[in-house]
Design a protein around this motif. Structure first.
Motif, mmCIF file in Angstrom:
data_model
loop_
_atom_site.group_PDB
_atom_site.id
_atom_site.type_symbol
_atom_site.label_atom_id
_atom_site.label_comp_id
_atom_site.label_asym_id
_atom_site.label_seq_id
_atom_site.Cartn_x
_atom_site.Cartn_y
_atom_site.Cartn_z
ATOM 1 N N GLU A 1 13.357 13.377 -15.177
ATOM 2 C CA GLU A 1 14.559 14.006 -14.608
ATOM 3 C C GLU A 1 14.345 14.400 -13.145
ATOM 4 O O GLU A 1 15.278 14.344 -12.343
ATOM 5 C CB GLU A 1 15.015 15.209 -15.443
ATOM 6 C CG GLU A 1 14.018 16.352 -15.528
ATOM 7 C CD GLU A 1 13.042 16.241 -16.698
ATOM 8 O OE1 GLU A 1 12.320 17.214 -16.940
ATOM 9 O OE2 GLU A 1 12.980 15.186 -17.364
ATOM 10 N N ASP A 2 13.122 14.757 -12.762
ATOM 11 C CA ASP A 2 12.834 15.061 -11.357
ATOM 12 C C ASP A 2 12.903 13.795 -10.504
ATOM 13 O O ASP A 2 13.408 13.822 -9.376
ATOM 14 C CB ASP A 2 11.457 15.709 -11.208
ATOM 15 C CG ASP A 2 11.421 17.146 -11.699
ATOM 16 O OD1 ASP A 2 12.495 17.701 -12.039
ATOM 17 O OD2 ASP A 2 10.316 17.711 -11.752
ATOM 18 N N LEU A 3 12.389 12.698 -11.028
ATOM 19 C CA LEU A 3 12.449 11.425 -10.300
ATOM 20 C C LEU A 3 13.892 10.988 -10.083
ATOM 21 O O LEU A 3 14.257 10.536 -8.989
ATOM 22 C CB LEU A 3 11.672 10.339 -11.056
ATOM 23 C CG LEU A 3 10.162 10.492 -11.074
ATOM 24 C CD1 LEU A 3 9.545 9.476 -12.039
ATOM 25 C CD2 LEU A 3 9.583 10.336 -9.683
ATOM 26 N N GLU B 1 1.710 6.631 -6.840
ATOM 27 C CA GLU B 1 0.628 7.551 -7.197
ATOM 28 C C GLU B 1 1.065 9.012 -7.038
ATOM 29 O O GLU B 1 0.804 9.842 -7.897
ATOM 30 C CB GLU B 1 -0.598 7.252 -6.331
ATOM 31 C CG GLU B 1 -1.807 8.086 -6.669
ATOM 32 C CD GLU B 1 -2.994 7.719 -5.794
ATOM 33 O OE1 GLU B 1 -3.645 8.664 -5.292
ATOM 34 O OE2 GLU B 1 -3.265 6.517 -5.610
ATOM 35 N N ARG B 2 1.719 9.313 -5.917
ATOM 36 C CA ARG B 2 2.167 10.692 -5.671
ATOM 37 C C ARG B 2 3.204 11.145 -6.678
ATOM 38 O O ARG B 2 3.294 12.320 -7.011
ATOM 39 C CB ARG B 2 2.761 10.831 -4.270
ATOM 40 C CG ARG B 2 1.723 10.897 -3.169
ATOM 41 C CD ARG B 2 2.386 11.265 -1.860
ATOM 42 N NE ARG B 2 2.757 12.662 -1.788
ATOM 43 C CZ ARG B 2 1.950 13.644 -1.419
ATOM 44 N NH1 ARG B 2 0.707 13.387 -1.113
ATOM 45 N NH2 ARG B 2 2.384 14.880 -1.347
ATOM 46 N N LEU B 3 4.017 10.215 -7.169
ATOM 47 C CA LEU B 3 5.106 10.569 -8.078
ATOM 48 C C LEU B 3 4.754 10.361 -9.548
ATOM 49 O O LEU B 3 5.574 10.650 -10.429
ATOM 50 C CB LEU B 3 6.356 9.744 -7.724
ATOM 51 C CG LEU B 3 6.899 9.928 -6.307
ATOM 52 C CD1 LEU B 3 8.024 8.938 -6.033
ATOM 53 C CD2 LEU B 3 7.359 11.360 -6.082
ATOM 54 N N ALA B 4 3.556 9.900 -9.822
ATOM 55 C CA ALA B 4 3.165 9.525 -11.189
ATOM 56 C C ALA B 4 3.313 10.661 -12.189
ATOM 57 O O ALA B 4 3.718 10.437 -13.327
ATOM 58 C CB ALA B 4 1.725 9.002 -11.203
ATOM 59 N N SER C 1 0.828 -1.215 0.000
ATOM 60 C CA SER C 1 0.000 0.000 0.000
ATOM 61 C C SER C 1 0.857 1.257 0.000
ATOM 62 O O SER C 1 0.559 2.225 -0.711
ATOM 63 C CB SER C 1 -0.928 0.014 1.212
ATOM 64 O OG SER C 1 -1.843 -1.047 1.139
ATOM 65 N N ARG C 2 1.919 1.264 0.786
ATOM 66 C CA ARG C 2 2.806 2.428 0.834
ATOM 67 C C ARG C 2 3.497 2.637 -0.506
ATOM 68 O O ARG C 2 3.621 3.754 -0.986
ATOM 69 C CB ARG C 2 3.837 2.272 1.951
ATOM 70 C CG ARG C 2 3.194 2.369 3.337
ATOM 71 C CD ARG C 2 4.204 2.343 4.418
ATOM 72 N NE ARG C 2 4.777 3.684 4.507
ATOM 73 C CZ ARG C 2 5.819 3.975 5.235
ATOM 74 N NH1 ARG C 2 6.431 3.053 5.922
ATOM 75 N NH2 ARG C 2 6.276 5.203 5.286
ATOM 76 N N ARG C 3 3.943 1.547 -1.123
ATOM 77 C CA ARG C 3 4.593 1.660 -2.436
ATOM 78 C C ARG C 3 3.615 2.193 -3.474
ATOM 79 O O ARG C 3 3.974 3.033 -4.302
ATOM 80 C CB ARG C 3 5.160 0.313 -2.868
ATOM 81 C CG ARG C 3 6.411 -0.044 -2.102
ATOM 82 C CD ARG C 3 6.998 -1.350 -2.569
ATOM 83 N NE ARG C 3 8.189 -1.645 -1.779
ATOM 84 C CZ ARG C 3 8.698 -2.839 -1.646
ATOM 85 N NH1 ARG C 3 8.152 -3.875 -2.270
ATOM 86 N NH2 ARG C 3 9.776 -3.030 -0.913
ATOM 87 N N ALA C 4 2.383 1.712 -3.430
ATOM 88 C CA ALA C 4 1.367 2.195 -4.369
ATOM 89 C C ALA C 4 1.109 3.686 -4.149
ATOM 90 O O ALA C 4 0.966 4.449 -5.113
ATOM 91 C CB ALA C 4 0.075 1.394 -4.217
ATOM 92 N N ALA C 5 1.059 4.109 -2.894
ATOM 93 C CA ALA C 5 0.839 5.522 -2.589
ATOM 94 C C ALA C 5 2.003 6.371 -3.106
ATOM 95 O O ALA C 5 1.783 7.456 -3.666
ATOM 96 C CB ALA C 5 0.661 5.714 -1.082
ATOM 97 N N PHE C 6 3.231 5.885 -2.936
ATOM 98 C CA PHE C 6 4.393 6.614 -3.458
ATOM 99 C C PHE C 6 4.329 6.707 -4.981
ATOM 100 O O PHE C 6 4.566 7.763 -5.557
ATOM 101 C CB PHE C 6 5.711 5.955 -3.043
ATOM 102 C CG PHE C 6 6.102 6.203 -1.615
ATOM 103 C CD1 PHE C 6 6.087 7.477 -1.071
ATOM 104 C CD2 PHE C 6 6.488 5.147 -0.805
ATOM 105 C CE1 PHE C 6 6.454 7.705 0.243
ATOM 106 C CE2 PHE C 6 6.850 5.363 0.512
ATOM 107 C CZ PHE C 6 6.836 6.639 1.041
#
Length: 132
Positions: free
Chosen positions: A110-112, A102-105, A95-100
């Motif tokens: 280059e920002d990632l 989603e937030r970074l989608a 769940s935490r990985r999915a949330a991360f």
């Protein structure tokens, strides 16, 4: 950093109502180490033994960890995840990985890359990845 920490604490509670960020961290440590003594947890996280004892008791009551005798020294009890503990930890991690994700989608590549490099640098500067 404060907002990041608040979100981490809140997300653990949303994933499982009985699982605080501290509980999630302890479960992760037990999984990573394949079990350990409560005194090892206290030493690793620089916590008072009574604090760890309360956390361990709550995790035991929730059926997420169990005590087993150390096969080499029957005076020592080693904490291990139960099957339920493994399942909850895996669920919260997913769940935490999915949330991360989603937030970074919407972030540009280059920002990632830059963000990942900054996190690696931050973590490398700490020595122990579990210390704040």
């Amino acid at each position: 950093m404060t907002i990041f920490a608040r979100r981490a604490r809140a997300s653990a509670g949303r994933m499982h109502p009985e699982l605080s960020l501290v509980s999630y961290t302890l479960l992760g440590h037990l999984e990573e180490r394949g079990g350990c003594r409560a005194t090892d947890l206290a030493a690793h996280y620089a916590l008072d033994k009574s604090t760890v004892s309360r956390q361990v008791a709550a995790l035991e009551r929730a059926g997420l960890i169990e005590r087993r005798l150390d096969p080499e020294d029957h005076r020592v009890q080693v904490l291990h995840l139960t099957e339920a503990g493994q399942e909850i930890l895996a669920q919260v991690t997913r769940s935490r990985r999915a949330a991360f994700r989603e937030r970074l989608a919407g972030w540009p590549e280059e920002d990632l890359v830059r963000f990942a490099a900054y996190l690696e640098r931050y973590n490398a500067g700490q020595g122990d990845p579990d210390s704040a």
